[in-house]
Design an enzyme around this catalytic site. Structure first.
Site, PDB file in Angstrom:
ATOM      1  N   TRP A 104       0.815  -1.212   0.000  1.00 33.95           N
ATOM      2  CA  TRP A 104       0.000   0.000   0.000  1.00 33.95           C
ATOM      3  C   TRP A 104       0.848   1.261   0.000  1.00 33.95           C
ATOM      4  O   TRP A 104       0.502   2.256  -0.639  1.00 33.95           O
ATOM      5  CB  TRP A 104      -1.006  -0.010   1.153  1.00 33.95           C
ATOM      6  CG  TRP A 104      -2.060  -1.055   0.926  1.00 33.95           C
ATOM      7  CD1 TRP A 104      -2.272  -2.182   1.673  1.00 33.95           C
ATOM      8  CD2 TRP A 104      -3.016  -1.099  -0.144  1.00 33.95           C
ATOM      9  NE1 TRP A 104      -3.301  -2.913   1.132  1.00 33.95           N
ATOM     10  CE2 TRP A 104      -3.773  -2.280   0.024  1.00 33.95           C
ATOM     11  CE3 TRP A 104      -3.302  -0.267  -1.226  1.00 33.95           C
ATOM     12  CZ2 TRP A 104      -4.807  -2.640  -0.854  1.00 33.95           C
ATOM     13  CZ3 TRP A 104      -4.324  -0.618  -2.099  1.00 33.95           C
ATOM     14  CH2 TRP A 104      -5.051  -1.791  -1.908  1.00 33.95           C
ATOM     15  N   ASP A 174      -1.335   6.133   6.594  1.00 31.58           N
ATOM     16  CA  ASP A 174      -2.437   5.306   6.124  1.00 31.58           C
ATOM     17  C   ASP A 174      -2.696   4.255   7.201  1.00 31.58           C
ATOM     18  O   ASP A 174      -1.921   3.316   7.359  1.00 31.58           O
ATOM     19  CB  ASP A 174      -2.050   4.642   4.793  1.00 31.58           C
ATOM     20  CG  ASP A 174      -3.116   3.674   4.291  1.00 31.58           C
ATOM     21  OD1 ASP A 174      -4.144   3.494   4.974  1.00 31.58           O
ATOM     22  OD2 ASP A 174      -2.899   3.097   3.197  1.00 31.58           O
ATOM     23  N   LYS A 198     -12.022  -1.976   6.696  1.00 34.34           N
ATOM     24  CA  LYS A 198     -11.210  -2.990   7.349  1.00 34.34           C
ATOM     25  C   LYS A 198     -11.594  -3.081   8.826  1.00 34.34           C
ATOM     26  O   LYS A 198     -12.008  -4.103   9.319  1.00 34.34           O
ATOM     27  CB  LYS A 198      -9.713  -2.661   7.253  1.00 34.34           C
ATOM     28  CG  LYS A 198      -8.965  -2.973   5.953  1.00 34.34           C
ATOM     29  CD  LYS A 198      -9.721  -2.760   4.698  1.00 34.34           C
ATOM     30  CE  LYS A 198      -9.025  -3.141   3.418  1.00 34.34           C
ATOM     31  NZ  LYS A 198      -7.812  -2.465   3.065  1.00 34.34           N
TER      32      LYS A 198
HETATM   33  C1  LIG Z   1      -7.376  -1.762   1.808  1.00 39.13           C
HETATM   34  C2  LIG Z   1      -6.301  -0.786   1.950  1.00 39.13           C
HETATM   35  C3  LIG Z   1      -6.189   0.297   1.066  1.00 39.13           C
HETATM   36  C4  LIG Z   1      -7.110   0.489  -0.117  1.00 39.13           C
HETATM   37  O1  LIG Z   1      -8.372   0.911   0.285  1.00 39.13           O
HETATM   38  P1  LIG Z   1      -9.474   1.358  -0.802  1.00 39.13           P
HETATM   39  O2  LIG Z   1     -10.572   1.879   0.069  1.00 39.13           O
HETATM   40  O3  LIG Z   1      -9.843   0.132  -1.572  1.00 39.13           O
HETATM   41  O4  LIG Z   1      -8.890   2.395  -1.657  1.00 39.13           O
HETATM   42  C5  LIG Z   1      -5.168   1.203   1.291  1.00 39.13           C
HETATM   43  N1  LIG Z   1      -4.320   1.066   2.316  1.00 39.13           N
HETATM   44  C6  LIG Z   1      -4.397   0.038   3.175  1.00 39.13           C
HETATM   45  C7  LIG Z   1      -3.408  -0.064   4.301  1.00 39.13           C
HETATM   46  C8  LIG Z   1      -5.394  -0.933   3.024  1.00 39.13           C
HETATM   47  O5  LIG Z   1      -5.472  -1.949   3.877  1.00 39.13           O
END
Ligand SMILES: *Cc1c(COP(=O)(O)O)cnc(C)c1O
Length: 365
Positions: A104, A174, A198
């Protein structure tokens, strides 16, 4: 009620049962409103109450100071990969410093490079993203536009247990796959963001916690939706916000407060749950091989391999018949991934541990 399986999906992922039950109950009519959150104006008093209460719960859980804004945006974490450099890097003389600990972070860096200069200050590629940098390996520049990390790399299963010290340089994080899993000191962050699907709610809403002084960097020439300052000035109501997602994040936050007892308690449970699985990995003489180095292991996504791909297939198929679902690792790394977010009950982890021990006894050697 239809039987619920133990759902180890990486995302969208399991939600707390009491949250789903409340949403189900209120889906025909919110108390005293007579309509559901899906059917009312985002400018109504009823929605305003839901929105304020979601912000208040997050604020109280994370002790978010008054000089931070809590925004609810759309476009997932991916749109933040673009919005962050559009707002913080466009027109800046300084580069952004990226710490790459997995998939990511790499994807976020690709988007940032479209907006300005990026320096990779650490890259875990050499060891296939199985670890994090130590403090002395981080060569951070005092003048960079921001430092970027992913606190938990969902695919590889490596996770920072404390945030790196970036001094006066804003830390951008993130936290999509570990938001609300432990208490964090928000004052150490310039921006902390997380898509909800998540650990915090359904797909369709992304929580962005941003320090007020950073809004000064957003240029007027940005497309309206891409501009953090516009969202902050309009309290996330510049356009119609993801109302159902905000409602659900609010319910999850209240569940953490009222039923779990706060993030300290949640963190204890999360460490216990993860410990149960890593213990099997550590005690199995190499049958299960954890991907992450022990000091860098994620308490949210436990990633491991079996001796052969055939055994992995068998492991997954038999798990499924035991009600242990979606344990397949991400297609880019293979193997097994058990995502054990906040809402995964300890019974689910206990069942998985039992299954792993059983499978080991029947298939090792
Ligand atoms: C799932 C995830 C993403 C992507 O998320 P989207 O909502 O599909 O854009 C980005 N960063 C991390 C750490 C993730 O687990």
């Amino acid at each position: 009620m239809t039987d619920r399986v133990f759902n180890f999906s990486a995302g969208p992922a399991v939600l707390p049962l009491p949250v789903l039950e409340q949403a189900q109950q209120e889906l025909l009519a919110l108390p005293e409103v007579g309509a559901s959150v899906l059917e009312i104006s985002h400018r109504s008093k009823a929605f305003s109450g839901i929105h304020e209460s979601a912000k208040e719960s997050l604020k109280s859980l994370l002790s978010i100071p008054d000089d931070y804004h809590i925004l609810f945006l759309q476009g997932g974490a991916r749109l933040q990969f673009s919005m962050i450099p559009m707002n913080l890097l466009r027109g800046s003389d300084s580069p952004a410093d990226f710490v790459l600990t997995g998939t990511w972070g790499k994807k976020a860096r690709e988007e940032a490079e479209k907006e300005g200069a990026v320096r990779v200050v650490w890259d875990g590629k050499k060891t296939n993203y199985d670890r994090l940098p130590t403090a002395d390996q981080l060569d951070l520049a005092p003048n960079s536009a921001y430092v970027y990390i992913a606190s938990n790399e969902t695919i590889q299963g490596v996770q920072f247990s404390t945030e790196p010290d970036t001094g006066d340089v804003p830390l951008v994080c993130d936290a999509s796959s570990d938001f609300l899993h432990r208490p964090v000191d928000i004052t150490r962050y310039g921006i902390l963001f997380a898509c909800a699907q998540k650990n915090a709610g359904p797909a369709g809403v992304t929580v962005v916690i941003i320090r007020d002084d950073l809004l000064k960097r957003s240029q007027d020439s940005l497309p309206g939706y891409m501009n953090y300052r516009i969202h902050a000035d309009n309290d996330s109501l510049w356009n119609t916000p993801p109302a159902f997602g905000i409602y659900m994040v609010g319910l999850v936050a209240r569940w953490l407060q009222d039923e779990i007892g706060g993030l300290e308690k949640m963190y204890e449970q999360n460490r216990d749950k993860a410990g149960m699985l890593y213990q099997v990995i550590d005690e199995c003489d190499g049958f299960y091989r954890g991907h992450a180095q022990p000091g860098c292991r994620s308490v949210m996504n436990v990633t491991f391999r079996l001796p052969t791909e055939e055994l992995e297939k068998k492991f997954l198929a038999e798990a499924e018949t035991n009600g242990l679902c979606t344990l397949k690792g991400h297609r880019s790394v293979g193997g097994i991934r058990a995502s054990i977010y906040n809402a995964m009950p300890v019974e689910g982890v206990r069942a998985l541990r039992g299954y792993m021990r059983d499978f080991l006894a029947k298939n090792a050697g």
